[in-house]
Design an enzyme around this catalytic site. Structure first.
Site, PDB file in Angstrom:
ATOM      1  N   HIS A 104      68.542  85.805  38.109  1.00 31.47           N
ATOM      2  CA  HIS A 104      69.527  84.782  37.774  1.00 31.47           C
ATOM      3  C   HIS A 104      70.026  84.094  39.043  1.00 31.47           C
ATOM      4  O   HIS A 104      69.823  84.579  40.157  1.00 31.47           O
ATOM      5  CB  HIS A 104      70.714  85.414  37.054  1.00 31.47           C
ATOM      6  CG  HIS A 104      71.448  86.410  37.911  1.00 31.47           C
ATOM      7  ND1 HIS A 104      70.978  87.685  38.124  1.00 31.47           N
ATOM      8  CD2 HIS A 104      72.620  86.314  38.615  1.00 31.47           C
ATOM      9  CE1 HIS A 104      71.809  88.342  38.908  1.00 31.47           C
ATOM     10  NE2 HIS A 104      72.813  87.525  39.226  1.00 31.47           N
ATOM     11  N   ASP A 144      73.699  82.717  40.742  1.00 28.78           N
ATOM     12  CA  ASP A 144      75.142  82.890  40.591  1.00 28.78           C
ATOM     13  C   ASP A 144      75.823  81.534  40.499  1.00 28.78           C
ATOM     14  O   ASP A 144      75.388  80.557  41.121  1.00 28.78           O
ATOM     15  CB  ASP A 144      75.720  83.652  41.793  1.00 28.78           C
ATOM     16  CG  ASP A 144      75.259  85.101  41.830  1.00 28.78           C
ATOM     17  OD1 ASP A 144      74.877  85.618  40.768  1.00 28.78           O
ATOM     18  OD2 ASP A 144      75.292  85.696  42.927  1.00 28.78           O
ATOM     19  N   ARG A 157      76.243 103.415  39.853  1.00 30.51           N
ATOM     20  CA  ARG A 157      76.387 102.521  41.003  1.00 30.51           C
ATOM     21  C   ARG A 157      77.521 101.532  40.731  1.00 30.51           C
ATOM     22  O   ARG A 157      77.629 100.981  39.636  1.00 30.51           O
ATOM     23  CB  ARG A 157      75.075 101.769  41.263  1.00 30.51           C
ATOM     24  CG  ARG A 157      75.145 100.787  42.434  1.00 30.51           C
ATOM     25  CD  ARG A 157      73.923  99.902  42.502  1.00 30.51           C
ATOM     26  NE  ARG A 157      74.024  98.943  43.597  1.00 30.51           N
ATOM     27  CZ  ARG A 157      73.382  97.795  43.657  1.00 30.51           C
ATOM     28  NH1 ARG A 157      72.563  97.434  42.660  1.00 30.51           N
ATOM     29  NH2 ARG A 157      73.529  96.995  44.692  1.00 30.51           N
ATOM     30  N   HIS A 204      67.956  85.865  42.279  1.00 30.35           N
ATOM     31  CA  HIS A 204      67.907  87.288  42.598  1.00 30.35           C
ATOM     32  C   HIS A 204      68.106  88.126  41.338  1.00 30.35           C
ATOM     33  O   HIS A 204      68.494  87.621  40.275  1.00 30.35           O
ATOM     34  CB  HIS A 204      68.973  87.643  43.632  1.00 30.35           C
ATOM     35  CG  HIS A 204      70.373  87.346  43.175  1.00 30.35           C
ATOM     36  ND1 HIS A 204      70.900  86.072  43.123  1.00 30.35           N
ATOM     37  CD2 HIS A 204      71.366  88.182  42.740  1.00 30.35           C
ATOM     38  CE1 HIS A 204      72.138  86.114  42.685  1.00 30.35           C
ATOM     39  NE2 HIS A 204      72.447  87.388  42.439  1.00 30.35           N
TER      40      HIS A 204
END
Length: 711
Positions: free
Chosen positions: A640, A642, A702, A692
């Site tokens: 995607h 940002d 995480r 990314h």
């Protein structure tokens, strides 16, 4: 054969014989040695004459006697002083000039030569100090002589006159020790016949005497070459004697006049009378102020980590239901009862001491009560007051800002201390032996303590006063030193108690402490040591958050617990639709949006402007959130862009320790960052160039903190 020596504008006639030729003693000596001894003999004679000519002879009246003169600070009293003076005058020579003053609250700005000259210029036989306020009977105001200019009312704390006139003045005194001395002298002065007979006047323009009560605004410091005077700006005079009468007992002027502190010498006495450190034992009081849980946490931490470093540790928890005043009195009493306790050191929870030699420095100064100066970062808020107002509350002294900013360095006599201070155990056992030092009237705890110290509250002893002629010698002096930097004072007024880790919200109130705790220890090396890596094109990697900072953010989010469902529908954002959904919690949900923007502005923006030359940002970010990745929840994020000019992605925990897998891959460059370091941030462009994805987490959990930043 004889000579005339000009000495300090006065002439001293000396006549002597040629000793070298006539004295048997000197005939047996080498002529050089004889000449030297002759000179020394003459110097010795001159020294004794100089003492007699240029220094006042003084006498202490009532020293060691029990004070029976009443508490004339709140009610008329002081008659005992007149009884002592009347008796002392009987044995004095008629041609003498006598100065009768308080000493505990008096400072001499100049010597007797100037005083006598100004006295003679008045053409009167007795001169009283003058005051702005009338005491003790205001109904006598109309009987006072009117003056064209100057102060109108008599002050009995200082006067000067010839012995015969003073004898005549006190001859009718038959009062008791607790009668009012000032009322007695006032009635003499307002009686025209007696005023003329004794030849009395007032020092209306403060040429000799400066009473400070009601006149603090009139007086400023005048720095001369190597000395300091008090200047009355209302009358443009230089008083010889400065009197802190009434509630102005301790005044900052005494820290300077006449040569205590000058620009040429600095603090002349700060390195005198120091106490060597040998065999000292110090009792330490830890004073908590926050809620019960916080205090218990800090006290237990202190006891477990440092309790063995001290002779004795006593923890008073909230479950004992003991108020702050009582707990502090208990601490003092522990020190009084312990014969090995020589000093008591009190430190409140708001104090951050950074100087490891604080105790050593304070003990060496050898003062009865002394505090290290600490300030609130970037403010003029400190743990001391430079002066008191007429009603006994805070007043800013002329030198306060210079002391706080350490433009003037020394050990300063002050009327009020709080938060952190050291008291000699001997003072607690003697001068301050009362059971309760932290209560007085309606005053708060700290003001009451300082009031009681200034007035020497003790038990089982007479209300002692001592006299240098007329002197009020009560109270214990308090000092603050700014000769070293010691630490800082936390701001606690707006401290929140509604979060798991409340200190996270202190970035505005206590920025330095916040930074020490939550910003990465290597952050300051980023520019200096070029501690910025470029793992992928136009992707920058640098440390920003400490381990504690990362842990607290994660724990705060988990404690909040309202993680999003990871669907496209999201009512938290404008439009209600998320194109690339994640399992997350927004900073706005925990009311951390302002604090997080401050982090971006102070710690991210400077790096952005270095790494992307020509680009300047205000770090406007409407979307700041913490993302959680778990194998059985949301293990990855599909490719995607940002919705940002640039993105900040901070790793909040560690690979291989907290989770397996994970990382970020930039598809256009086929470049991955697969082992993010805890507390380090990835900074990369958001739109167009840096397509990314979030790599799969195969085990554990995480956490990352993400900000979409626009100009």
């Amino acid at each position: 054969d004889g000579g005339c020596l000009r000495f300090n504008s006065d002439y001293v006639l000396l006549t002597w014989q040629p000793l070298i030729s006539t004295s048997d003693k000197y005939q047996s000596l080498d002529w050089k040695q004889a000449f030297l001894e002759t000179v020394l003999t003459i110097c010795s004679l001159l020294w004794r004459m100089w003492l007699q000519l240029f220094y006042l002879s003084w006498k202490v009246l009532g020293n060691g006697d029990t004070w029976n003169g009443g508490d004339y600070m709140t009610a008329p009293g002081g008659g005992q002083k007149v009884n002592l003076l009347k008796a002392a005058l009987q044995n004095m020579e008629e041609d003498k000039v006598v100065l009768f003053i308080d000493s505990y609250d008096v400072v001499f700005a100049s010597g007797p030569k100037e005083l006598l000259k100004k006295f003679q210029q008045t053409n009167h036989k007795v001169v009283f100090s003058a005051e702005t306020l009338i005491w003790p009977d205001r109904h006598l105001e109309d009987k006072y002589p009117h003056v064209r200019e100057g102060k109108r009312f008599l002050g009995s704390g200082g006067f000067i006159g010839y012995v015969p006139n003073l004898k005549e003045m006190v001859s009718d005194w038959s009062g008791k020790d607790n009668d009012s001395d000032q009322l007695f002298f006032t009635k003499i002065y307002i009686n025209p016949e007696k005023r003329k007979s004794i030849n009395i006047t007032l020092d209306n323009k403060c040429r000799m005497f400066q009473n400070l009560y009601g006149s603090l605004d009139e007086v400023v410091l005048k720095f001369e070459d190597g000395r300091v005077r008090a200047r009355n700006v209302l009358y443009d005079t230089l008083p010889v004697i400065v009197h802190g009468n009434g509630p102005t007992k301790i005044n900052y002027l005494g820290n300077y006049i006449p040569k205590v502190w000058t620009f040429e010498t600095g603090c002349s006495g700060c390195l005198e009378d120091l106490r060597p450190l040998s065999g000292l034992k110090v009792g330490c009081s830890f004073n908590g102020k926050y809620s019960g849980d916080t205090v218990m946490y800090i006290e237990e931490y202190f006891e477990s980590d440092h309790g063995t470093d001290y002779l004795d540790v006593k923890v008073i928890g909230p479950e004992e239901n003991i108020d702050r005043e009582t707990s502090r009195n208990l601490g003092f009493e522990m020190c009084r009862q312990d014969k090995d306790c020589e000093y008591f050191f009190s430190v409140d929870i708001e104090v951050v001491l950074k100087n490891k030699d604080t105790l050593k420095i304070l003990i060496e100064q050898n003062e009865p009560v002394i505090a290290p100066m600490i300030t609130r970062e970037g403010r003029l808020w400190t743990n001391f007051w430079g002066a008191l107002s007429a009603d006994g509350y805070y007043a800013r002294s002329e030198d306060y800002v210079d002391i706080v900013q350490r433009r003037r360095v020394g050990v300063w006599n002050v009327p009020y201390l709080t938060k952190v201070y050291m008291v000699k155990a001997s003072v607690l056992r003697e001068e301050l032996s009362a059971n309760d030092l932290f209560s007085f009237g309606n005053m708060d705890m700290d003001m009451a303590f300082c009031h009681n110290v200034r007035n020497k509250v003790s038990i089982g002893k007479p209300f002692e006063k001592c006299f240098i002629l007329n002197s009020v010698c009560q109270g214990v002096f308090m000092y603050v030193t700014n000769m070293h930097t010691f630490g800082r004072l936390l701001s606690t007024e707006n401290y929140q108690m509604t979060h798991l880790h409340n200190d996270l919200w202190q970035i505005f109130e206590n920025p330095m402490d916040w930074e020490e705790r939550y910003i990465h220890e290597n952050y300051t090396k980023i520019m200096r040591d070029k501690l910025i890596e470029t793992p992928c094109p136009d992707v920058y990697w640098f440390p920003i958050l400490s381990v504690t900072g990362c842990d607290h953010i994660v724990e705060e989010m988990e404690n909040f617990g309202q993680w999003s469902g990871g669907g496209n529908t999201d009512t938290r954002i404008q439009g209600g639709y998320e194109n690339v959904p994640t399992i997350d919690i927004h900073m706005t949900q925990i009311n951390y949006q302002k604090e997080w923007h401050k982090i971006l502005l102070d710690y991210v923006a400077p790096i952005t402007e270095k790494m992307y030359p020509g680009y300047y940002t205000k770090c406007t970010s409407h979307l700041n959130f913490v993302v959680r990745y778990k194998p059985d929840e949301q293990p990855l994020l599909t490719p995607h862009h940002d919705a940002s000019t640039f993105t900040i992605n901070i790793a909040l925990n560690s690979k291989d320790t907290d989770y397996q897998g994970g990382g970020c891959r930039f598809l256009r460059y086929n470049c991955s960052v697969e082992a993010p370091r805890k507390g380090w941030a990835l900074m990369h462009p958001g739109r167009l160039t840096h397509y990314h994805e979030g790599l799969r987490v195969t085990a554990g959990t995480r956490y990352i903190a993400v900000s979409f930043v626009d100009p």
